[in-house]
Motif scaffolding. Structure first.
Motif, PDB file in Angstrom:
ATOM      1  N   LEU A 107       9.912   5.873 -28.636  1.00 16.58           N
ATOM      2  CA  LEU A 107       8.938   6.656 -27.876  1.00 16.58           C
ATOM      3  C   LEU A 107       9.659   7.306 -26.705  1.00 16.58           C
ATOM      4  CD1 LEU A 107       5.889   4.202 -27.730  1.00 16.58           C
ATOM      5  CD2 LEU A 107       6.256   6.086 -29.328  1.00 16.58           C
ATOM      6  N   VAL A 108       9.448   8.603 -26.528  1.00 15.65           N
ATOM      7  CA  VAL A 108      10.008   9.322 -25.386  1.00 15.65           C
ATOM      8  C   VAL A 108       8.832   9.749 -24.513  1.00 15.65           C
ATOM      9  CG1 VAL A 108      11.397  11.267 -24.622  1.00 15.65           C
ATOM     10  CG2 VAL A 108      11.911  10.172 -26.807  1.00 15.65           C
ATOM     11  N   ILE A 109       8.860   9.348 -23.241  1.00 14.09           N
ATOM     12  CA  ILE A 109       7.730   9.627 -22.351  1.00 14.09           C
ATOM     13  C   ILE A 109       8.212  10.255 -21.039  1.00 14.09           C
ATOM     14  CG2 ILE A 109       6.450   7.659 -23.306  1.00 14.09           C
ATOM     15  CD1 ILE A 109       7.048   6.168 -20.676  1.00 14.09           C
ATOM     16  N   PRO A 110       7.357  11.053 -20.385  1.00 11.05           N
ATOM     17  CA  PRO A 110       7.691  11.535 -19.033  1.00 11.05           C
ATOM     18  C   PRO A 110       7.563  10.377 -18.038  1.00 11.05           C
ATOM     19  CG  PRO A 110       5.979  12.884 -20.068  1.00 11.05           C
ATOM     20  CD  PRO A 110       6.096  11.640 -20.865  1.00 11.05           C
ATOM     21  N   THR A 111       8.434  10.320 -17.056  1.00 14.87           N
ATOM     22  CA  THR A 111       8.355   9.255 -16.058  1.00 14.87           C
ATOM     23  C   THR A 111       7.170   9.469 -15.114  1.00 14.87           C
ATOM     24  OG1 THR A 111       9.954  10.480 -14.727  1.00 14.87           O
ATOM     25  CG2 THR A 111      10.815   8.717 -16.121  1.00 14.87           C
ATOM     26  N   SER A 112       6.770  10.743 -14.939  1.00  9.72           N
ATOM     27  CA  SER A 112       5.555  11.029 -14.180  1.00  9.72           C
ATOM     28  C   SER A 112       4.390  11.138 -15.164  1.00  9.72           C
ATOM     29  CB  SER A 112       5.689  12.343 -13.401  1.00  9.72           C
ATOM     30  OG  SER A 112       6.686  12.221 -12.410  1.00  9.72           O
ATOM     31  N   HIS A 113       3.227  10.721 -14.743  1.00  5.53           N
ATOM     32  CA  HIS A 113       2.086  10.687 -15.654  1.00  5.53           C
ATOM     33  C   HIS A 113       1.672  12.099 -16.078  1.00  5.53           C
ATOM     34  CE1 HIS A 113      -1.397   8.813 -17.569  1.00  5.53           C
ATOM     35  NE2 HIS A 113      -2.070   9.892 -17.185  1.00  5.53           N
ATOM     36  N   VAL A 114       1.699  12.321 -17.396  1.00  2.41           N
ATOM     37  CA  VAL A 114       1.201  13.547 -18.009  1.00  2.41           C
ATOM     38  C   VAL A 114       0.205  13.110 -19.066  1.00  2.41           C
ATOM     39  CG1 VAL A 114       1.786  15.604 -19.350  1.00  2.41           C
ATOM     40  CG2 VAL A 114       3.383  14.765 -17.626  1.00  2.41           C
TER      41      VAL A 114
ATOM     42  N   TYR B 159       1.972   8.520 -10.689  1.00  2.00           N
ATOM     43  CA  TYR B 159       1.703   7.170 -11.190  1.00  2.00           C
ATOM     44  C   TYR B 159       0.200   7.003 -11.401  1.00  2.00           C
ATOM     45  CZ  TYR B 159       1.360   2.063 -11.231  1.00  2.00           C
ATOM     46  OH  TYR B 159       1.091   0.764 -11.558  1.00  2.00           O
ATOM     47  N   GLU B 160      -0.186   6.507 -12.591  1.00  2.00           N
ATOM     48  CA  GLU B 160      -1.579   6.214 -12.904  1.00  2.00           C
ATOM     49  C   GLU B 160      -1.696   4.707 -13.062  1.00  2.00           C
ATOM     50  OE1 GLU B 160      -5.374   6.508 -13.275  1.00  2.00           O
ATOM     51  OE2 GLU B 160      -4.269   8.401 -13.179  1.00  2.00           O
TER      52      GLU B 160
ATOM     53  N   PHE C 158       2.116   2.997 -19.852  1.00  7.43           N
ATOM     54  CA  PHE C 158       3.437   3.625 -19.804  1.00  7.43           C
ATOM     55  C   PHE C 158       3.897   3.851 -18.365  1.00  7.43           C
ATOM     56  CE2 PHE C 158       2.971   5.653 -24.288  1.00  7.43           C
ATOM     57  CZ  PHE C 158       3.332   4.428 -24.848  1.00  7.43           C
ATOM     58  N   CYS C 159       2.972   4.147 -17.466  1.00 10.80           N
ATOM     59  CA  CYS C 159       3.341   4.266 -16.043  1.00 10.80           C
ATOM     60  C   CYS C 159       3.861   2.929 -15.524  1.00 10.80           C
ATOM     61  CB  CYS C 159       2.143   4.731 -15.223  1.00 10.80           C
ATOM     62  SG  CYS C 159       1.776   6.506 -15.371  1.00 10.80           S
ATOM     63  N   LYS C 160       3.213   1.845 -15.951  1.00  5.38           N
ATOM     64  CA  LYS C 160       3.654   0.517 -15.529  1.00  5.38           C
ATOM     65  C   LYS C 160       5.029   0.188 -16.092  1.00  5.38           C
ATOM     66  CE  LYS C 160      -0.976  -1.444 -14.922  1.00  5.38           C
ATOM     67  NZ  LYS C 160      -1.942  -2.478 -15.355  1.00  5.38           N
ATOM     68  N   ILE C 161       5.290   0.633 -17.339  1.00  3.38           N
ATOM     69  CA  ILE C 161       6.615   0.404 -17.941  1.00  3.38           C
ATOM     70  C   ILE C 161       7.683   1.163 -17.165  1.00  3.38           C
ATOM     71  CG2 ILE C 161       8.030   0.947 -19.973  1.00  3.38           C
ATOM     72  CD1 ILE C 161       5.628   0.220 -21.703  1.00  3.38           C
ATOM     73  N   VAL C 162       7.400   2.415 -16.826  1.00  2.00           N
ATOM     74  CA  VAL C 162       8.367   3.236 -16.087  1.00  2.00           C
ATOM     75  C   VAL C 162       8.681   2.615 -14.734  1.00  2.00           C
ATOM     76  CG1 VAL C 162       8.674   5.462 -14.923  1.00  2.00           C
ATOM     77  CG2 VAL C 162       7.793   5.398 -17.254  1.00  2.00           C
ATOM     78  N   HIS C 163       7.646   2.049 -14.090  1.00  2.00           N
ATOM     79  CA  HIS C 163       7.829   1.455 -12.763  1.00  2.00           C
ATOM     80  C   HIS C 163       8.174  -0.024 -12.830  1.00  2.00           C
ATOM     81  CE1 HIS C 163       5.945   5.253 -11.666  1.00  2.00           C
ATOM     82  NE2 HIS C 163       6.368   5.042 -10.427  1.00  2.00           N
ATOM     83  N   LYS C 164       8.566  -0.480 -14.066  1.00  2.00           N
ATOM     84  CA  LYS C 164       9.088  -1.841 -14.287  1.00  2.00           C
ATOM     85  C   LYS C 164       8.076  -2.923 -13.944  1.00  2.00           C
ATOM     86  CE  LYS C 164      13.841  -0.283 -13.611  1.00  2.00           C
ATOM     87  NZ  LYS C 164      15.126  -0.456 -12.883  1.00  2.00           N
TER      88      LYS C 164
ATOM     89  N   THR D 235       0.838  -1.200   0.000  1.00  2.00           N
ATOM     90  CA  THR D 235       0.000   0.000   0.000  1.00  2.00           C
ATOM     91  C   THR D 235       0.866   1.240   0.000  1.00  2.00           C
ATOM     92  OG1 THR D 235      -1.661  -1.211   1.248  1.00  2.00           O
ATOM     93  CG2 THR D 235      -1.862   1.194   1.176  1.00  2.00           C
ATOM     94  N   SER D 236       1.937   1.211   0.811  1.00  2.00           N
ATOM     95  CA  SER D 236       2.837   2.355   0.885  1.00  2.00           C
ATOM     96  C   SER D 236       3.492   2.627  -0.465  1.00  2.00           C
ATOM     97  CB  SER D 236       3.922   2.096   1.943  1.00  2.00           C
ATOM     98  OG  SER D 236       4.834   3.165   1.960  1.00  2.00           O
ATOM     99  N   ALA D 237       3.928   1.561  -1.162  1.00  2.00           N
ATOM    100  CA  ALA D 237       4.570   1.714  -2.466  1.00  2.00           C
ATOM    101  C   ALA D 237       3.600   2.293  -3.474  1.00  2.00           C
ATOM    102  CB  ALA D 237       5.101   0.358  -2.957  1.00  2.00           C
ATOM    103  N   GLN D 238       2.377   1.778  -3.494  1.00  2.00           N
ATOM    104  CA  GLN D 238       1.369   2.281  -4.418  1.00  2.00           C
ATOM    105  C   GLN D 238       1.072   3.745  -4.147  1.00  2.00           C
ATOM    106  OE1 GLN D 238      -1.924  -0.329  -3.951  1.00  2.00           O
ATOM    107  NE2 GLN D 238      -1.060  -1.954  -5.228  1.00  2.00           N
ATOM    108  N   SER D 239       1.009   4.085  -2.847  1.00  2.00           N
ATOM    109  CA  SER D 239       0.713   5.465  -2.477  1.00  2.00           C
ATOM    110  C   SER D 239       1.833   6.397  -2.927  1.00  2.00           C
ATOM    111  CB  SER D 239       0.535   5.565  -0.956  1.00  2.00           C
ATOM    112  OG  SER D 239       0.335   6.893  -0.580  1.00  2.00           O
TER     113      SER D 239
END
Length: 548
Positions: A56-63, A16-17, A22-28, A5-9
């Motif tokens: 593809l170039v993406i922001p690591t934070s969700h935009v 993170y979305e 792409f958020c899942k890819i960034v967070h492996k 829960t802490s990690a997700q938070s």
């Protein structure tokens, strides 16, 4: 609170979305090989490549998608572009003029997380890819267009009420499906409007223009027509392609939209050669002169040089932007405005017909430095960086001969034995030598980042990018075609100095076959007139046949 829960938070707090791929890819959470990754951006290969290089170039934070971009996102987009180009270079692709960068506009983006498409080489993209990543389409916007829009605020292409189609029926269908809420501001009963019709590469009569306006009666305008001072101006533009020798019956594209602002096309009228004090047979028209000046990026206080200055049309255009101008030409009479006039109703040139008088006519005499009689093949300048821009239209041997001082004879009379009024002997100056000398001159005398802009005549059946002159100090920026006839054209070449000149660079065209000048340029005159001769012979044959 559990570790999960802490990690997700924490991830959510960092942008993170949970449902975003792409958020899942960034967070492996999805296994992906990164080409680049830092705290702000990540880059990886597209799983469905549209070109040999497709990243593809993406922001690591969700935009969100590009529609959600705002002015504060400009640094982010600029860095995405920088990373994309850097990855291409690291993967041995260096021709950054042959790439495509951009975003898909919703609803045409499959993942609602900002991602920049980086494709190269653009010239090798297949038909489907060219359509899918089509520049200036309503589904794909380039990074340049995105940045320009962001500089002016949030980018919403619907705001300006623009639509297009391939036929008038397509345009009507497109306009009928246009969101009514975006049209409301222009449909008020108390508003006034007018519609202008423009055609590109074709002239239509006034009656035809009225018919086209009448055909737009399906538009739900409720205001009154006001031709003198309307609140809203709408434009119908028909594009008939770019080949003046093959104009189609029907337009290639038809555009309809609201007029936002004028460009600077009025300069073409006010600087028209017809209104100019001093002209010649080869004077460059105002429109092309300003295009060349724009390619040179001339600005106030720049020093601009034309080595084949002629009657100085290019200097006039550059002086409009506040540049200081100078030039040289081998033709004494043209430089000094002496001899027969080019105007139909005038036999001899007047006493004040010269380049300085042209600049004076437009209030730019203060920008005039001087023009000199000089041979472009024999430089008169000290070996140093002098000019911010070099802009020229070399002679092709059609309306103006290609010549330089010199003689085929083995013994030439020494210069010191010649009188003050001596006119030196001239000889043929081959086009391949003209362009070799021009590029060497630019490499020596341009400042770093300075631009060379010139016209290159080509025989269209033989044309390929390999015949464009090259130099180790200069980088090709753009290459545009102007059709002259069915078999000839000229290319507007723009180059930029990116490397300091060294002595070995002057002979680079002899040492490296890739830099060798194309000898086919030398026969351009013969190829140009061969087409004219064939056309005349064909017409004569047809006339003879008709008489029989």
């Amino acid at each position: 609170m559990s570790d999960e829960t802490s990690a997700q938070s924490t991830c959510h707090r960092d942008g993170y979305e949970g449902k975003c791929v792409f958020c899942k890819i960034v967070h492996k959470e999805i296994d992906t090989e990164f080409m680049y990754c830092d705290e702000e951006l990540a880059c990886f290969k597209d799983v469905k490549p549209g070109a040999p290089h497709h990243y593809l170039v993406i922001p690591t934070s969700h935009v969100g998608n590009c529609k959600s971009l705002k002015k504060e996102h400009i640094p982010l987009v600029e860095k995405m572009v920088e990373v994309g180009k850097k990855m291409l270079q690291q993967n041995n692709f260096t021709d950054l003029n042959d790439i495509r960068l951009g975003f898909h506009w919703p609803p045409f983006c499959s993942i609602a997380h900002l991602h920049l498409h980086v494709l190269a080489p653009a010239s090798q993209m297949g038909f489907i890819s060219r359509m899918f990543y089509r520049i200036d389409s309503y589904w794909f916007i380039t990074e340049i267009k995105s940045l320009l829009a962001l500089n002016g605020g949030q980018f919403t292409p619907e705001e300006n009420f623009n639509e297009k189609g391939r036929t008038h029926e397509d345009l009507q269908a497109s306009l009928n499906s246009y969101p009514m809420e975006n049209m409301v501001p222009y449909l008020k009963p108390d508003s006034t409007y007018k519609i202008n019709v423009y055609t590109f590469n074709k002239t239509v009569t006034h009656l035809d223009r009225i018919k086209r306006i009448d055909a737009l009666e399906f538009l739900p305008f409720q205001g009154k027509v006001n031709l003198k001072n309307p609140e809203n101006v709408f434009c119908l533009l028909e594009d008939y392609g770019s080949d003046p020798n093959s104009i189609p019956e029907e337009p290639v594209h038809i555009y309809f939209g609201r007029w936002i602002a004028d460009g600077q096309r009025e300069l073409i009228r006010s600087y028209s050669v017809k209104k100019r004090h001093f002209i010649g047979n080869t004077s460059m028209d105002a429109g092309l002169s300003f295009i060349m000046a724009n390619h040179c990026k001339v600005k106030a206080n720049d020093l601009v040089f034309d080595p084949f200055v002629g009657t100085g049309s290019l200097l006039v255009a550059c002086s409009h932007f506040g540049s200081y101008v100078c030039g040289t030409d081998i033709d004494y009479n043209t430089i000094h405005g002496i001899g027969k006039a080019s105007r139909k109703d005038q036999k001899w040139r007047g006493p004040d017909e010269n380049i300085r008088a042209n600049l004076r006519q437009y209030g730019a005499e203060k920008s005039y430095i001087d023009v000199l009689v000089s041979d472009a093949s024999k430089t008169i300048w000290r070996p140093r960086e002098l000019f911010d821009a070099i802009i020229t239209d070399p002679p092709y041997g059609i309306r103006e001969s290609t010549r330089k001082t010199g003689s085929q004879k083995e013994i030439i009379k020494p210069a010191e034995e010649c009188g003050e009024n001596h006119v030196p002997v001239s000889m043929a100056y081959h086009l391949s030598d003209i362009f070799t000398d021009l590029l060497n001159f630019a490499a020596k005398h341009l400042v770093m980042g300075g631009r060379l802009v010139y016209w290159l005549p080509v025989y269209r059946p033989e044309y390929s990018e390999e015949i464009i002159p090259k130099h180790p100090c200069l980088k090709l920026i753009s290459n545009c075609e102007q059709t002259l006839s069915s078999h000839t054209a000229r290319r507007l070449i723009t180059m930029e100095k990116l490397k300091e000149f060294e002595e070995k660079d002057e002979l680079a065209h002899l040492m490296d076959s890739k830099l060798s000048p194309y000898q086919g340029h030398n026969s351009f005159r013969e190829k140009y007139f061969s087409g004219v001769t064939k056309k005349i012979a064909k017409e004569e044959a047809n006339n003879t046949k008709n008489k029989d």
